[in-house]
Enzyme design. Structure first.
Site, PDB file in Angstrom:
ATOM      1  N   GLU A  85      14.954  -1.032   0.182  1.00 54.13           N
ATOM      2  CA  GLU A  85      15.705  -0.878  -1.068  1.00 54.13           C
ATOM      3  C   GLU A  85      14.849  -0.431  -2.242  1.00 54.13           C
ATOM      4  O   GLU A  85      14.638  -1.184  -3.180  1.00 54.13           O
ATOM      5  CB  GLU A  85      16.348  -2.216  -1.436  1.00 54.13           C
ATOM      6  N   TYR A 112       7.551  -7.577 -20.730  1.00 48.62           N
ATOM      7  CA  TYR A 112       6.432  -7.789 -19.793  1.00 48.62           C
ATOM      8  C   TYR A 112       5.100  -7.220 -20.253  1.00 48.62           C
ATOM      9  O   TYR A 112       4.173  -7.118 -19.450  1.00 48.62           O
ATOM     10  CB  TYR A 112       6.698  -7.119 -18.430  1.00 48.62           C
ATOM     11  N   TYR A 153      14.571   1.134 -15.126  1.00 47.60           N
ATOM     12  CA  TYR A 153      14.575  -0.063 -15.985  1.00 47.60           C
ATOM     13  C   TYR A 153      14.367   0.274 -17.456  1.00 47.60           C
ATOM     14  O   TYR A 153      13.755  -0.499 -18.201  1.00 47.60           O
ATOM     15  CB  TYR A 153      13.539  -1.093 -15.490  1.00 47.60           C
ATOM     16  N   CYS A 198      13.894  -4.595 -36.094  1.00 50.92           N
ATOM     17  CA  CYS A 198      13.337  -5.615 -36.984  1.00 50.92           C
ATOM     18  C   CYS A 198      12.658  -6.713 -36.176  1.00 50.92           C
ATOM     19  O   CYS A 198      13.077  -7.871 -36.203  1.00 50.92           O
ATOM     20  CB  CYS A 198      14.442  -6.201 -37.836  1.00 50.92           C
ATOM     21  N   GLY A 250      10.585  -2.808  -4.125  1.00 53.04           N
ATOM     22  CA  GLY A 250       9.431  -3.329  -4.860  1.00 53.04           C
ATOM     23  C   GLY A 250       8.203  -2.453  -4.830  1.00 53.04           C
ATOM     24  O   GLY A 250       7.122  -2.878  -5.251  1.00 53.04           O
ATOM     25  N   GLY A 278      13.981   1.045  -5.711  1.00 53.73           N
ATOM     26  CA  GLY A 278      14.681   1.325  -6.968  1.00 53.73           C
ATOM     27  C   GLY A 278      13.753   2.084  -7.893  1.00 53.73           C
ATOM     28  O   GLY A 278      13.868   3.306  -8.069  1.00 53.73           O
ATOM     29  N   ARG A 279      12.769   1.355  -8.424  1.00 56.05           N
ATOM     30  CA  ARG A 279      11.796   1.930  -9.351  1.00 56.05           C
ATOM     31  C   ARG A 279      11.134   3.188  -8.801  1.00 56.05           C
ATOM     32  O   ARG A 279      10.951   4.174  -9.515  1.00 56.05           O
ATOM     33  CB  ARG A 279      10.701   0.870  -9.610  1.00 56.05           C
ATOM     34  N   ARG A 310      10.686  -2.896 -22.059  1.00 54.49           N
ATOM     35  CA  ARG A 310       9.736  -3.404 -21.069  1.00 54.49           C
ATOM     36  C   ARG A 310       8.412  -3.870 -21.655  1.00 54.49           C
ATOM     37  O   ARG A 310       7.776  -4.770 -21.113  1.00 54.49           O
ATOM     38  CB  ARG A 310       9.514  -2.371 -19.941  1.00 54.49           C
TER      39      ARG A 310
HETATM   40  C1  LIG Z   1      15.390  -5.184  -7.892  1.00 54.09           C
HETATM   41  C2  LIG Z   1      15.669  -5.183  -6.464  1.00 54.09           C
HETATM   42  C3  LIG Z   1      15.289  -4.100  -5.675  1.00 54.09           C
HETATM   43  C4  LIG Z   1      14.527  -2.913  -6.196  1.00 54.09           C
HETATM   44  O1  LIG Z   1      13.278  -3.239  -6.660  1.00 54.09           O
HETATM   45  P1  LIG Z   1      12.283  -2.049  -7.120  1.00 54.09           P
HETATM   46  O2  LIG Z   1      11.092  -2.785  -7.588  1.00 54.09           O
HETATM   47  O3  LIG Z   1      12.976  -1.340  -8.238  1.00 54.09           O
HETATM   48  O4  LIG Z   1      12.048  -1.184  -5.959  1.00 54.09           O
HETATM   49  C5  LIG Z   1      15.635  -4.114  -4.343  1.00 54.09           C
HETATM   50  N1  LIG Z   1      16.319  -5.154  -3.815  1.00 54.09           N
HETATM   51  C6  LIG Z   1      16.705  -6.214  -4.546  1.00 54.09           C
HETATM   52  C7  LIG Z   1      17.462  -7.300  -3.916  1.00 54.09           C
HETATM   53  C8  LIG Z   1      16.391  -6.269  -5.884  1.00 54.09           C
HETATM   54  O5  LIG Z   1      16.754  -7.325  -6.605  1.00 54.09           O
END
Ligand SMILES: *Cc1c(COP(=O)(O)O)cnc(C)c1O
Length: 432
Positions: free
Chosen positions: A291, A335, A391, A362, A249, A293-294, A331
């Site tokens: 974890e 959002y 994303y 469209c 996150g 991701g982004r 996105r």
């Molecule tokens: C989406 C998600 C992440 C990654 O979130 P980011 O905002 O991309 O860092 C990590 N763990 C879980 C369980 C998620 O659902």
């Protein structure tokens, strides 16, 4: 440069990413085109790993959340960097397994995994299945028994902290479709049930409080709540939880105004809290998984589009229409997300126009952004939308029967195709 220092302007006045000329990339590979910078991806991986080494004695591992951007080459790079991987579906797990990703470093998430997915995860031997609810726990125990396996699990817990971009709240009974609640005893019940099960081994606990978060405090509070729960579990059952997964996150810089904290500050503060709590509560320091991701994929990517028409409506707004849109980047539609854009073939000119970047679907809502600063653009120009590495490709669709763009990876100024552009034949492949 505008957002990240891997973006430069070359002698041709073109935007370059990781040393590669984006106008040339657009010509060579066509548009729309996703471009990823391998050095940026690897740098982010190393920063997260390094922060665990520095502040927590290396007793942890970042898992890349593959839903941000998942393809075979990305899984290879993540494996090569020695990170683990989070998957949330059969498809993501299948992609990882197809390149031989070490299964023991994979966590399988999801609030409603199918039996087929659970079976597949057990067959692959994933490190942990992150169990979301009691129904899943029972199903998994039965399936593992049937298959002669033991399922190593974690529980997804709702720590009661909801974090938004610039604020967070502690809620009593949190309203979320994910995980088990603490305050009504649901999470403790799940732990006790798992401990009594024959085909399930409880390895740890997991929480994830949101996405695109800039503030470190909610992460620290979530860790605090989880450690108190670990102490409760020890007191009530004698069981010592070995592993704590604190989710992802971490916010990234999408626009000039956003200023994320350095990621190692996150690990510094969270480690301090974990160590202090463990001492105060008399529990062992758990192995920690985070974890991101982004924050690994997002800043490393950009999308190149070719401008079609420019529609100036006097006194209203100027629409710059591009050859992609919500099908490759939903996105804004989802959002109202904000992005920075640059006219790639005149990258050194001032961005002195305010325009709305419109897609070709469209839908009036098919925009990449409203009121964005951009150079004066004409039909045929190449526009780069920045920080689209996460994303975007993973959320792309075939709406209006758009074909998904190709993805190229740039390294040391050289580009290689890592995902081919879809063709019209791909679109009708499964039609009968
Ligand atoms: C989406 C998600 C992440 C990654 O979130 P980011 O905002 O991309 O860092 C990590 N763990 C879980 C369980 C998620 O659902």
């Amino acid at each position: 440069m505008i957002l990240t220092n891997n973006l430069t302007v070359n002698e041709q006045r073109h935007l370059a990413v990781g040393g590669a000329d984006t106008v040339e990339l657009a010509e060579r590979f066509g548009t729309p085109l996703y471009v990823m910078d391998e050095a940026m991806i690897r740098k982010a991986c190393r920063q997260f790993k390094q922060s665990i080494d520095t502040y927590y004695g290396g007793r942890g591992l970042p898992h890349y959340a593959s839903k941000a951007f998942c393809c075979k080459e990305m899984c290879r790079i993540i494996a090569d960097e020695g990170l683990g991987l989070d998957v949330v579906s059969m498809g993501e797990l299948y992609t990882a397994m197809s390149v031989g990703f070490p299964a023991q470093d994979i966590g399988f998430h999801g609030n409603n995994k199918t039996e087929e997915e659970l079976r597949y995860a057990l067959e692959c031997g994933v490190g942990h299945i992150i169990v979301d609810n009691l129904t899943e726990l029972d199903t998994l125990n039965a399936l593992a028994g049937e298959m002669g396996k033991n399922a190593r699990i974690m529980f997804r817990v709702k720590p009661g902290i909801e974090a938004h971009t610039h604020e967070f709240i502690m809620t009593g009974q949190i309203d979320s479709k994910f995980g088990l609640a603490l305050e009504n005893g649901e999470a403790m019940e799940a732990v006790k049930r798992a401990l009594s099960m024959e085909h399930v081994t409880l390895g740890g606990l997991h929480c994830h409080i949101g996405s695109q978060i800039f503030d470190i405090d909610p992460f620290v509070m979530a860790a605090d709540v989880m450690l108190h729960f670990i102490a409760d579990i020890k007191a009530q059952t004698g069981y010592a939880v070995e592993e704590l997964n604190l989710g992802g996150g971490f916010g990234i810089k999408y626009t000039q105004e956003e200023n994320p904290v350095e990621y190692d500050q996150y690990m510094r503060k969270v480690s301090d809290k974990v160590k202090a709590d463990c001492q105060a509560l008399g529990i062992d320091q758990p192995f920690i998984v985070i974890e991101p991701g982004r924050s690994i994929a997002g800043p490393a990517g950009l999308t190149l589009y070719r401008v079609g028409s420019v529609k100036e409506i006097p006194g209203v707004r100027t629409y710059v229409s591009i050859d992609g849109g919500m099908t490759d980047n939903p996105r804004y539609a989802l959002y109202q997300s904000r992005y920075e854009a640059v006219c790639a073939n005149k990258a050194d000119a001032p961005r002195d126009q305010i325009i709305t970047l419109a897609g070709k679907c469209c839908e009036s809502g098919d925009l990449i952004g409203k009121d964005m600063p951009l150079q004066k653009t004409e039909p045929g120009d190449v526009v780069a939308v920045l920080a689209t590495g996460a994303y975007n490709y993973s959320m792309a669709s075939n709406y209006n029967r758009a074909t998904k763009p190709a993805v190229v990876m740039v390294k040391d100024g050289e580009a290689r195709l890592i995902v081919k552009r879809e063709t019209p034949e791909d679109l009708i492949r499964n039609d009968l």
